[in-house]
Scaffold this motif. Structure first.
Motif, PDB file in Angstrom:
ATOM      1  N   PRO A 192       0.841  -1.210   0.000  1.00  0.00           N
ATOM      2  CA  PRO A 192       0.000   0.000   0.000  1.00  0.00           C
ATOM      3  C   PRO A 192       0.871   1.254   0.000  1.00  0.00           C
ATOM      4  CG  PRO A 192      -0.747  -1.567   1.655  1.00  0.00           C
ATOM      5  CD  PRO A 192       0.555  -2.092   1.127  1.00  0.00           C
ATOM      6  N   GLU A 193       0.398   2.285  -0.663  1.00  0.00           N
ATOM      7  CA  GLU A 193       1.160   3.523  -0.761  1.00  0.00           C
ATOM      8  C   GLU A 193       1.069   4.346   0.510  1.00  0.00           C
ATOM      9  OE1 GLU A 193       0.787   5.877  -4.249  1.00  0.00           O
ATOM     10  OE2 GLU A 193       0.474   4.124  -5.530  1.00  0.00           O
ATOM     11  N   ILE A 194       2.162   5.030   0.838  1.00  0.00           N
ATOM     12  CA  ILE A 194       2.171   5.938   1.988  1.00  0.00           C
ATOM     13  C   ILE A 194       1.119   7.017   1.735  1.00  0.00           C
ATOM     14  CG2 ILE A 194       3.557   7.656   3.230  1.00  0.00           C
ATOM     15  CD1 ILE A 194       5.966   5.771   2.723  1.00  0.00           C
ATOM     16  N   GLY A 195       0.316   7.289   2.750  1.00  0.00           N
ATOM     17  CA  GLY A 195      -0.765   8.261   2.642  1.00  0.00           C
ATOM     18  C   GLY A 195      -2.104   7.637   2.294  1.00  0.00           C
ATOM     19  N   SER A 196      -2.098   6.379   1.826  1.00  0.00           N
ATOM     20  CA  SER A 196      -3.353   5.691   1.510  1.00  0.00           C
ATOM     21  C   SER A 196      -3.932   5.074   2.786  1.00  0.00           C
ATOM     22  CB  SER A 196      -3.121   4.609   0.457  1.00  0.00           C
ATOM     23  OG  SER A 196      -2.343   3.543   0.985  1.00  0.00           O
ATOM     24  N   LYS A 197      -5.141   4.600   2.705  1.00  0.00           N
ATOM     25  CA  LYS A 197      -5.759   3.889   3.826  1.00  0.00           C
ATOM     26  C   LYS A 197      -5.310   2.438   3.783  1.00  0.00           C
ATOM     27  CE  LYS A 197      -8.050   7.145   5.797  1.00  0.00           C
ATOM     28  NZ  LYS A 197      -7.655   7.617   7.105  1.00  0.00           N
ATOM     29  N   ILE A 198      -5.032   1.895   4.947  1.00  0.00           N
ATOM     30  CA  ILE A 198      -4.606   0.506   5.032  1.00  0.00           C
ATOM     31  C   ILE A 198      -5.786  -0.393   4.640  1.00  0.00           C
ATOM     32  CG2 ILE A 198      -5.129   0.264   7.494  1.00  0.00           C
ATOM     33  CD1 ILE A 198      -2.495  -1.338   7.695  1.00  0.00           C
ATOM     34  N   PRO A 199      -5.574  -1.371   3.761  1.00  0.00           N
ATOM     35  CA  PRO A 199      -6.677  -2.239   3.340  1.00  0.00           C
ATOM     36  C   PRO A 199      -7.201  -3.102   4.493  1.00  0.00           C
ATOM     37  CG  PRO A 199      -4.828  -2.412   1.817  1.00  0.00           C
ATOM     38  CD  PRO A 199      -4.347  -1.648   3.015  1.00  0.00           C
ATOM     39  N   ASN A 200      -8.491  -3.383   4.446  1.00  0.00           N
ATOM     40  CA  ASN A 200      -9.072  -4.276   5.440  1.00  0.00           C
ATOM     41  C   ASN A 200      -8.483  -5.675   5.264  1.00  0.00           C
ATOM     42  OD1 ASN A 200     -10.682  -5.063   7.579  1.00  0.00           O
ATOM     43  ND2 ASN A 200     -12.490  -5.387   6.327  1.00  0.00           N
ATOM     44  N   VAL A 221       3.403   0.403   8.583  1.00  0.00           N
ATOM     45  CA  VAL A 221       3.003   1.164   9.773  1.00  0.00           C
ATOM     46  C   VAL A 221       1.836   2.065   9.384  1.00  0.00           C
ATOM     47  CG1 VAL A 221       3.744   2.829  11.523  1.00  0.00           C
ATOM     48  CG2 VAL A 221       5.365   1.117  10.666  1.00  0.00           C
ATOM     49  N   ALA A 222       0.794   2.040  10.213  1.00  0.00           N
ATOM     50  CA  ALA A 222      -0.372   2.901   9.986  1.00  0.00           C
ATOM     51  C   ALA A 222      -0.729   3.604  11.291  1.00  0.00           C
ATOM     52  CB  ALA A 222      -1.562   2.084   9.492  1.00  0.00           C
ATOM     53  N   ASP A 223      -1.227   4.838  11.170  1.00  0.00           N
ATOM     54  CA  ASP A 223      -1.633   5.583  12.359  1.00  0.00           C
ATOM     55  C   ASP A 223      -3.016   5.132  12.821  1.00  0.00           C
ATOM     56  OD1 ASP A 223      -3.538   6.909  10.756  1.00  0.00           O
ATOM     57  OD2 ASP A 223      -2.396   8.775  10.679  1.00  0.00           O
ATOM     58  N   SER A 224      -3.483   5.721  13.906  1.00  0.00           N
ATOM     59  CA  SER A 224      -4.747   5.306  14.519  1.00  0.00           C
ATOM     60  C   SER A 224      -5.962   5.569  13.629  1.00  0.00           C
ATOM     61  CB  SER A 224      -4.921   6.002  15.867  1.00  0.00           C
ATOM     62  OG  SER A 224      -4.959   7.405  15.690  1.00  0.00           O
ATOM     63  N   LYS A 225      -5.793   6.356  12.574  1.00  0.00           N
ATOM     64  CA  LYS A 225      -6.881   6.620  11.628  1.00  0.00           C
ATOM     65  C   LYS A 225      -6.794   5.706  10.404  1.00  0.00           C
ATOM     66  CE  LYS A 225      -7.281  11.341  13.138  1.00  0.00           C
ATOM     67  NZ  LYS A 225      -6.900  12.718  12.923  1.00  0.00           N
ATOM     68  N   GLY A 226      -5.798   4.809  10.386  1.00  0.00           N
ATOM     69  CA  GLY A 226      -5.665   3.863   9.284  1.00  0.00           C
ATOM     70  C   GLY A 226      -4.883   4.370   8.096  1.00  0.00           C
ATOM     71  N   THR A 227      -4.172   5.472   8.261  1.00  0.00           N
ATOM     72  CA  THR A 227      -3.354   6.013   7.178  1.00  0.00           C
ATOM     73  C   THR A 227      -1.970   5.372   7.206  1.00  0.00           C
ATOM     74  OG1 THR A 227      -4.535   8.112   7.290  1.00  0.00           O
ATOM     75  CG2 THR A 227      -2.410   8.130   6.169  1.00  0.00           C
ATOM     76  N   VAL A 228      -1.542   4.883   6.062  1.00  0.00           N
ATOM     77  CA  VAL A 228      -0.224   4.247   5.963  1.00  0.00           C
ATOM     78  C   VAL A 228       0.858   5.321   6.087  1.00  0.00           C
ATOM     79  CG1 VAL A 228       1.326   2.897   4.497  1.00  0.00           C
ATOM     80  CG2 VAL A 228      -1.131   2.377   4.539  1.00  0.00           C
ATOM     81  N   LEU A 229       1.740   5.136   7.070  1.00  0.00           N
ATOM     82  CA  LEU A 229       2.828   6.080   7.331  1.00  0.00           C
ATOM     83  C   LEU A 229       4.176   5.604   6.790  1.00  0.00           C
ATOM     84  CD1 LEU A 229       2.064   6.807  11.102  1.00  0.00           C
ATOM     85  CD2 LEU A 229       1.338   8.150   9.108  1.00  0.00           C
TER      86      LEU A 229
END
Length: 167
Positions: free
Chosen positions: A18-26, A136-144
Motif C-alpha cells: 500500500p502507498e504511503i498516505g493511503s488507507k490501510i486495506p481491510n 506502519v499505519a496511524d490510529s486513523k488507518g493512514t499508511v505512514l
C-alpha cells in the motif's frame, strides 16, 4: 510487483505494498484462538504489521522478538505479526519464547491478505509465502511507512518503522 531476493536469487512478489498516505486495506486473518480478526478489531490504535514467511526461521523469529521488546515502549500501538503459519505454530512459538506483547495472525486459510497487500512471493523456494515487509499505519488507518525488505535473509529496519509513528 516487487523484485526481491532469497539467498541472492531473484524472487518476484504479487504486487506492491500500500502507498504511503493511503488507507490501510481491510483484512481477515486468523488469531491463535482461531477467531477471525479484521482491521476493525484494531480501530483507534496505531498499527505495525510485521509480515514474514514463517516464524520457524531465524530472521522471522528475530523480528517477532525485536518487535515484542519494542512494544513495551509504544503507546496506543498494536504490533501484528502476520504469516501463513498455522495459528498453532504461532502460539507455540510465542509460548516457548514468552512473547506477550505482539499479536500473532495467520493468513493460512485463503492467502487473501497477501494478495490484497501485494506481498506474496510468486517464484523461488518460498513461492506462495509472504515476503518480509513492515507496514506502519496511524490510529486513523493512514499508511505512514512501508518496507519491502530487499533480501529475505535480512531483518527489517526496526528503527525507521518505529520512527514513522513519531514523525
Amino acid at each position: 510487483m516487487a523484485q526481491i531476493t532469497l539467498g541472492g536469487n531473484p524472487v518476484e512478489t504479487s504486487g506492491s505494498l500500500p502507498e504511503i498516505g493511503s488507507k490501510i486495506p481491510n483484512f481477515e486473518l486468523v488469531a491463535i484462538d482461531l477467531s477471525t480478526k479484521t482491521l476493525n478489531d484494531y480501530k483507534g490504535s496505531n498499527l505495525i504489521l510485521n509480515i514474514f514467511p514463517s516464524v520457524n526461521t531465524g530472521i522471522c523469529s528475530a523480528s517477532v522478538r525485536q518487535f515484542n521488546t519494542e512494544a513495551n515502549e509504544l503507546e496506543n500501538t498494536k504490533i501484528l505479526c502476520i504469516s501463513r503459519d498455522l495459528p498453532f505454530a504461532q502460539d507455540q512459538f510465542c509460548a516457548a519464547e514468552g512473547l506477550e506483547n505482539v499479536v500473532m495472525l495467520s493468513d493460512f486459510k485463503t492467502g487473501k491478505f497477501g494478495k490484497d497487500y501485494g506481498l506474496i512471493m510468486t517464484s523461488g523456494g518460498f513461492d506462495s509465502l509472504h515476503s518480509r515487509c513492515v507496514i506502519v499505519a496511524d490510529s486513523k488507518g493512514t499508511v505512514l511507512y512501508t518496507e519491502q525488505v530487499p533480501e529475505i535473509a535480512q531483518e527489517p529496519n526496526y528503527k525507521a518503522a518505529l520512527e514513522a509513528l513519531y514523525s
